[in-house]
Design an enzyme around this catalytic site. Sequence first.
Site, PDB file in Angstrom:
ATOM      1  N   TRP A 182      -6.958   3.703  12.357  1.00 52.53           N
ATOM      2  CA  TRP A 182      -7.043   5.036  12.951  1.00 52.53           C
ATOM      3  C   TRP A 182      -6.019   5.997  12.311  1.00 52.53           C
ATOM      4  CZ3 TRP A 182      -8.036   4.827  18.965  1.00 52.53           C
ATOM      5  CH2 TRP A 182      -9.005   3.861  19.250  1.00 52.53           C
ATOM      6  N   THR A 219      -8.223  -2.324   6.461  1.00 57.82           N
ATOM      7  CA  THR A 219      -8.572  -1.697   7.731  1.00 57.82           C
ATOM      8  C   THR A 219      -8.720  -2.694   8.885  1.00 57.82           C
ATOM      9  OG1 THR A 219     -10.353  -0.459   8.838  1.00 57.82           O
ATOM     10  CG2 THR A 219     -10.997  -1.813   7.000  1.00 57.82           C
ATOM     11  N   ASP A 220      -8.513  -2.181  10.096  1.00 54.83           N
ATOM     12  CA  ASP A 220      -8.779  -2.963  11.314  1.00 54.83           C
ATOM     13  C   ASP A 220     -10.281  -3.236  11.482  1.00 54.83           C
ATOM     14  OD1 ASP A 220      -9.109  -0.168  11.639  1.00 54.83           O
ATOM     15  OD2 ASP A 220      -9.044  -0.343  13.816  1.00 54.83           O
ATOM     16  N   LYS A 233     -14.551  -3.383   2.694  1.00 52.44           N
ATOM     17  CA  LYS A 233     -13.083  -3.481   2.699  1.00 52.44           C
ATOM     18  C   LYS A 233     -12.643  -4.946   2.682  1.00 52.44           C
ATOM     19  CE  LYS A 233     -10.435  -0.552   2.985  1.00 52.44           C
ATOM     20  NZ  LYS A 233      -9.738   0.219   1.896  1.00 52.44           N
ATOM     21  N   TYR A 283     -19.003  -0.561   5.855  1.00 47.77           N
ATOM     22  CA  TYR A 283     -17.646  -0.162   5.460  1.00 47.77           C
ATOM     23  C   TYR A 283     -16.681  -1.345   5.612  1.00 47.77           C
ATOM     24  CZ  TYR A 283     -12.949   1.795   6.133  1.00 47.77           C
ATOM     25  OH  TYR A 283     -11.592   2.033   6.072  1.00 47.77           O
ATOM     26  N   ASP A 335     -10.304   6.930 -12.537  1.00 46.43           N
ATOM     27  CA  ASP A 335     -11.450   6.512 -11.727  1.00 46.43           C
ATOM     28  C   ASP A 335     -11.477   4.983 -11.727  1.00 46.43           C
ATOM     29  OD1 ASP A 335     -13.833   5.825 -10.597  1.00 46.43           O
ATOM     30  OD2 ASP A 335     -15.067   7.162 -11.826  1.00 46.43           O
ATOM     31  N   GLN A 372      -5.128  11.116   2.417  1.00 50.43           N
ATOM     32  CA  GLN A 372      -4.087  11.215   3.455  1.00 50.43           C
ATOM     33  C   GLN A 372      -2.855  10.400   3.092  1.00 50.43           C
ATOM     34  OE1 GLN A 372      -5.235  11.272   7.730  1.00 50.43           O
ATOM     35  NE2 GLN A 372      -6.930  10.000   7.062  1.00 50.43           N
ATOM     36  N   LEU A 373      -3.066   9.120   2.845  1.00 56.32           N
ATOM     37  CA  LEU A 373      -1.929   8.236   2.593  1.00 56.32           C
ATOM     38  C   LEU A 373      -1.252   8.564   1.268  1.00 56.32           C
ATOM     39  CD1 LEU A 373      -0.206   5.812   3.447  1.00 56.32           C
ATOM     40  CD2 LEU A 373      -1.897   4.313   2.363  1.00 56.32           C
TER      41      LEU A 373
HETATM   42  N1  LIG Z   1      -8.781   7.006   7.375  1.00 54.33           N
HETATM   43  C1  LIG Z   1      -8.695   6.050   8.295  1.00 54.33           C
HETATM   44  O1  LIG Z   1      -8.859   6.284   9.498  1.00 54.33           O
HETATM   45  C2  LIG Z   1      -8.369   4.639   7.877  1.00 54.33           C
HETATM   46  C3  LIG Z   1      -8.343   3.641   8.846  1.00 54.33           C
HETATM   47  C4  LIG Z   1      -8.027   2.343   8.451  1.00 54.33           C
HETATM   48  C5  LIG Z   1      -7.746   2.062   7.126  1.00 54.33           C
HETATM   49  N2  LIG Z   1      -7.798   3.063   6.196  1.00 54.33           N
HETATM   50  C6  LIG Z   1      -7.502   2.730   4.800  1.00 54.33           C
HETATM   51  O2  LIG Z   1      -6.289   3.362   4.448  1.00 54.33           O
HETATM   52  C7  LIG Z   1      -6.323   3.710   3.049  1.00 54.33           C
HETATM   53  C8  LIG Z   1      -5.966   5.173   2.879  1.00 54.33           C
HETATM   54  O3  LIG Z   1      -6.935   5.934   3.609  1.00 54.33           O
HETATM   55  P1  LIG Z   1      -6.942   7.523   3.571  1.00 54.33           P
HETATM   56  O4  LIG Z   1      -7.405   7.997   4.896  1.00 54.33           O
HETATM   57  O5  LIG Z   1      -5.671   8.035   2.999  1.00 54.33           O
HETATM   58  O6  LIG Z   1      -8.126   7.764   2.527  1.00 54.33           O
HETATM   59  P2  LIG Z   1      -8.684   9.149   1.995  1.00 54.33           P
HETATM   60  O7  LIG Z   1      -7.956  10.285   2.613  1.00 54.33           O
HETATM   61  O8  LIG Z   1     -10.172   9.091   2.112  1.00 54.33           O
HETATM   62  O9  LIG Z   1      -8.270   9.096   0.454  1.00 54.33           O
HETATM   63  C9  LIG Z   1      -8.900   8.249  -0.453  1.00 54.33           C
HETATM   64  C10 LIG Z   1      -8.728   8.845  -1.830  1.00 54.33           C
HETATM   65  O10 LIG Z   1      -9.338   7.967  -2.778  1.00 54.33           O
HETATM   66  C11 LIG Z   1     -10.019   8.787  -3.721  1.00 54.33           C
HETATM   67  N3  LIG Z   1     -11.034   8.037  -4.448  1.00 54.33           N
HETATM   68  C12 LIG Z   1     -12.337   7.833  -4.109  1.00 54.33           C
HETATM   69  N4  LIG Z   1     -12.974   7.159  -5.083  1.00 54.33           N
HETATM   70  C13 LIG Z   1     -12.052   6.926  -6.053  1.00 54.33           C
HETATM   71  C14 LIG Z   1     -12.105   6.296  -7.328  1.00 54.33           C
HETATM   72  N5  LIG Z   1     -13.255   5.792  -7.804  1.00 54.33           N
HETATM   73  N6  LIG Z   1     -10.975   6.227  -8.069  1.00 54.33           N
HETATM   74  C15 LIG Z   1      -9.836   6.769  -7.621  1.00 54.33           C
HETATM   75  N7  LIG Z   1      -9.716   7.412  -6.432  1.00 54.33           N
HETATM   76  C16 LIG Z   1     -10.813   7.477  -5.663  1.00 54.33           C
HETATM   77  C17 LIG Z   1     -10.612   9.873  -2.859  1.00 54.33           C
HETATM   78  O11 LIG Z   1     -11.080  10.944  -3.639  1.00 54.33           O
HETATM   79  P3  LIG Z   1     -12.318  11.823  -3.067  1.00 54.33           P
HETATM   80  O12 LIG Z   1     -11.823  12.476  -1.802  1.00 54.33           O
HETATM   81  O13 LIG Z   1     -12.595  12.769  -4.167  1.00 54.33           O
HETATM   82  O14 LIG Z   1     -13.448  10.848  -2.784  1.00 54.33           O
HETATM   83  C18 LIG Z   1      -9.408  10.216  -1.984  1.00 54.33           C
HETATM   84  O15 LIG Z   1      -8.543  11.138  -2.622  1.00 54.33           O
HETATM   85  C19 LIG Z   1      -7.731   3.322   2.566  1.00 54.33           C
HETATM   86  O16 LIG Z   1      -7.687   2.054   1.988  1.00 54.33           O
HETATM   87  C20 LIG Z   1      -8.541   3.276   3.840  1.00 54.33           C
HETATM   88  O17 LIG Z   1      -9.664   2.439   3.739  1.00 54.33           O
HETATM   89  C21 LIG Z   1      -8.080   4.341   6.551  1.00 54.33           C
END
Ligand SMILES: NC(=O)c1ccc[n+]([C@@H]2O[C@H](COP(=O)([O-])OP(=O)(O)OC[C@H]3O[C@@H](n4cnc5c(N)ncnc54)[C@H](OP(=O)(O)O)[C@@H]3O)[C@@H](O)[C@H]2O)c1
Length: 285
Positions: free
Chosen positions: A151, A103-104, A131, A127, A38, A12-13
């Site tokens: 979120w 994350t929160d 983090k 999780y 990776d 997403q981000l």
């Molecule tokens: N989503 C939420 O609600 C939320 C809330 C609070 C904080 N955050 C934080 O915000 C940040 C961005 O979140 P997001 O929602 O954009 O995450 P996301 O959509 O899950 O994207 C994460 C990306 O990282 C890739 N990835 C996984 N393992 C990897 C590896 N070994 N090497 C390189 N890339 C890898 C994933 O690939 P695959 O899809 O193939 O696994 C995916 O493309 C993260 O740090 C997350 O923890 C998210």
Amino acid sequence: MATILITGANGQLGNELNSASKKFYGYDFIFTDIDTLDLTSPEQTEKTIKSLRPDWIVNCAAYNLVDKAETDPEMAILINSTAVKNITDVIRGTECKFIHVSTDYVYEGNSNVPYDENSATNPLSAYGRSKLAGEKHALIHPGSMVIRTSWLYSTFGNNFVKTILKHGKEKESLRVVFDQTGTPTYAADLAGAIITIISGVIRNQFAFNAGIYNYSNEGVCTWFDFAAEIIKEAELKCIVNPVLTRDYQLPASRPVYSVMNKSKIKENYVTCAVRLREFHTFWFF
Ligand SMILES: NC(=O)c1ccc[n+]([C@@H]2O[C@H](COP(=O)([O-])OP(=O)(O)OC[C@H]3O[C@@H](n4cnc5c(N)ncnc54)[C@H](OP(=O)(O)O)[C@@H]3O)[C@@H](O)[C@H]2O)c1
């Protein structure tokens, strides 16, 4: 020309950073994900970073399966923590700036006032623990910023908004918890803030201040409020019923309250404040 490496860019981000980067000229953005870099491989991480020599790295890679992490904590640690160490092992001692996203869910959730960056952490889930461990690895590098967000939703990838829209179209009613309070964050706003910080620092508009920062959109709601707003904005007929967390059992415990105080990021990076929009403006419709 500054080189900015975005890792985990297919999420997403990362996708929102890709969209936002198109409005910023004069920077060399490089987007990688697991297929091209990776981060769990120390050798690949070292080789890639040493050959690209980025001025900035923004790590969007994560293992975000909050419930699955309870039964696969090793995978959560590998991606959310060890991979971060792999990055800082390479950039320690260099001028490379590092923005890592957290994350929160590092907060326990027993507060009734917004958490700031000095508030005690005590994650309730595997999780959250993975983090928090990743934050510690990030902060070993003196040029690191950790941005805690909450979120997250976007038009890309999977998220709560998309889930509610899907079920809202298919079902007559939904049950959503109304005793967990936080703040949704539109990933495009976070991406805009990150790029504003990077370009502002490069242009000497801001001083780079390492450390932890909270960032979410403005406003406070429960998951029930958020779902009801999504259904309303999408003009769906589905009824959203409030339920207690104890009546909607999931493997991972979540903070009951994870609203974050954003004063620090507003004070340090003034123009980011304009991107702290109210959460209930949707760009989906
Ligand atoms: N989503 C939420 O609600 C939320 C809330 C609070 C904080 N955050 C934080 O915000 C940040 C961005 O979140 P997001 O929602 O954009 O995450 P996301 O959509 O899950 O994207 C994460 C990306 O990282 C890739 N990835 C996984 N393992 C990897 C590896 N070994 N090497 C390189 N890339 C890898 C994933 O690939 P695959 O899809 O193939 O696994 C995916 O493309 C993260 O740090 C997350 O923890 C998210």
